[in-house]
Design a protein around this motif. Structure first.
Motif: not given
Length: 322
Positions: A119-121, A123-130, A206-210
């Motif tokens: 659930h990170f939002h 700019r870098l994270f969203l770019y990597l996701r896409g 991932l575990f930290t975010s969840l």
């Protein structure tokens, strides 16, 4: 005395070969099942997710690794008696390449999970996701390429030393048993450490975010929120984390053992073949489509066996009546 020692070695060899073959059979079934289900979806024109791409590639890598592992173990015994190490050396290189690819693909799977679920939002994270969502196949190819380059570097180091004059009176057979070359040990170890670092970073994120997300949802006033899905994903991340840690420890232990004693640790080969089978089985259990298809296969096998048993029973009754 020599015959007695040879007989003891044969008994020990068979004692290791039997569990290796026992692990090979279910491993081939499980890995080929994953490949068949995802490959059928792709063949029928259905949408294939990045996770399915990686899991399929991982299944192919693990199936080939098991076959190379078994072939290496069998041929090592055969060609060792003939004092010819070329064939076993070639299979050993292929086996090392496949294990390295397996580690890279497992790390890539963790990274994709992290980008997809976290659930990170930023700019870098969203770019990597896409980017990962549309270029997964290229990253799979890059993982295999990196594995190949790393193994080639560790393979060429002994020959480089000979050509530079650091080693004298060295035959091809000596080069093929390069267990005492510490540079090769460094190369193989570093090749496994880098993907493991990426894996640990993505898994922890991932575990930290969840964990933070479930904590916020617990504190909210909405009591109808179902957290079982989040707990299930956290359990998956934890179990996979333990698997990769144990696998990496066994892999590095095998390298160090080979470097120190110049003997391949046969029992570790069995463990390294067994652990991916467990993980692939867990992947089938976790993914709804794979679990559903496996249930159908098991149900069909069970129905076939019971129908055959009933037919044999009826035939026996008819024979007795006649």
């Amino acid at each position: 005395m020599a015959d007695s020692a040879e007989g003891d070695n044969d008994v020990k060899y068979l004692g290791l070969l039997v569990p290796l073959l026992i692990v090979l059979i279910p491993g081939l079934v499980i890995h080929s099942f994953i490949i068949a289900v995802n490959g059928t979806n792709w063949w029928q024109g259905r949408s294939v997710t990045p996770v399915e791409h990686i899991v399929t590639s991982l299944g192919i890598s693990r199936m080939c690794t098991q076959c190379a592992n078994t072939a290496y173990f069998i041929l090592l015994r055969v060609f060792w008696r003939n004092r010819d190490s070329r064939v076993t050396f070639a299979i050993g290189i292929v086996y090392s390449l496949l294990i390295s690819a397996n580690i890279w693909l497992t790390s890539l799977l963790s990274i994709v999970f992290c980008l997809k679920i976290s659930h990170f939002h930023t700019r870098l994270f969203l770019y990597l996701r896409g980017m990962m969502a549309h270029r997964t196949v290229y990253f799979i190819g890059a993982a295999v390429l990196l594995s190949t380059v790393n193994i080639l570097i560790s393979l060429l180091l002994p020959f480089t030393k000979v050509s530079s004059g650091e080693t004298y009176n060295t035959t091809i057979t000596d080069l093929m048993t390069y267990c005492t070359n510490i540079d090769s040990v460094y190369s193989v170890t570093i090749g496994a450490v880098f993907p493991l670092i990426f894996y640990y970073i993505s898994s922890i994120l991932l575990f930290t975010s969840l964990y933070h997300h479930t904590t916020k949802m617990k504190m909210s006033s909405n009591l109808s929120i179902n957290l079982e899905t989040y707990y299930s994903v956290m359990k998956f991340v934890s179990i996979t984390f333990i698997y990769n840690t144990v696998y990496f420890i066994c892999y590095i232990s095998g390298i160090l053992y080979y470097y120190i004693y110049c003997v391949s640790p046969d029992w570790l080969l069995i463990v390294l073949g067994f652990l991916p089978v467990l993980h692939s089985s867990y992947l089938i259990y976790r993914k709804a489509e794979l679990r559903s298809q496996m249930s159908k296969v098991l149900q069909n096998v069970t129905d076939f066996l019971f129908q055959r048993k009933d037919a044999e029973t009826r035939e026996n009754i008819e024979v007795v009546v006649l």
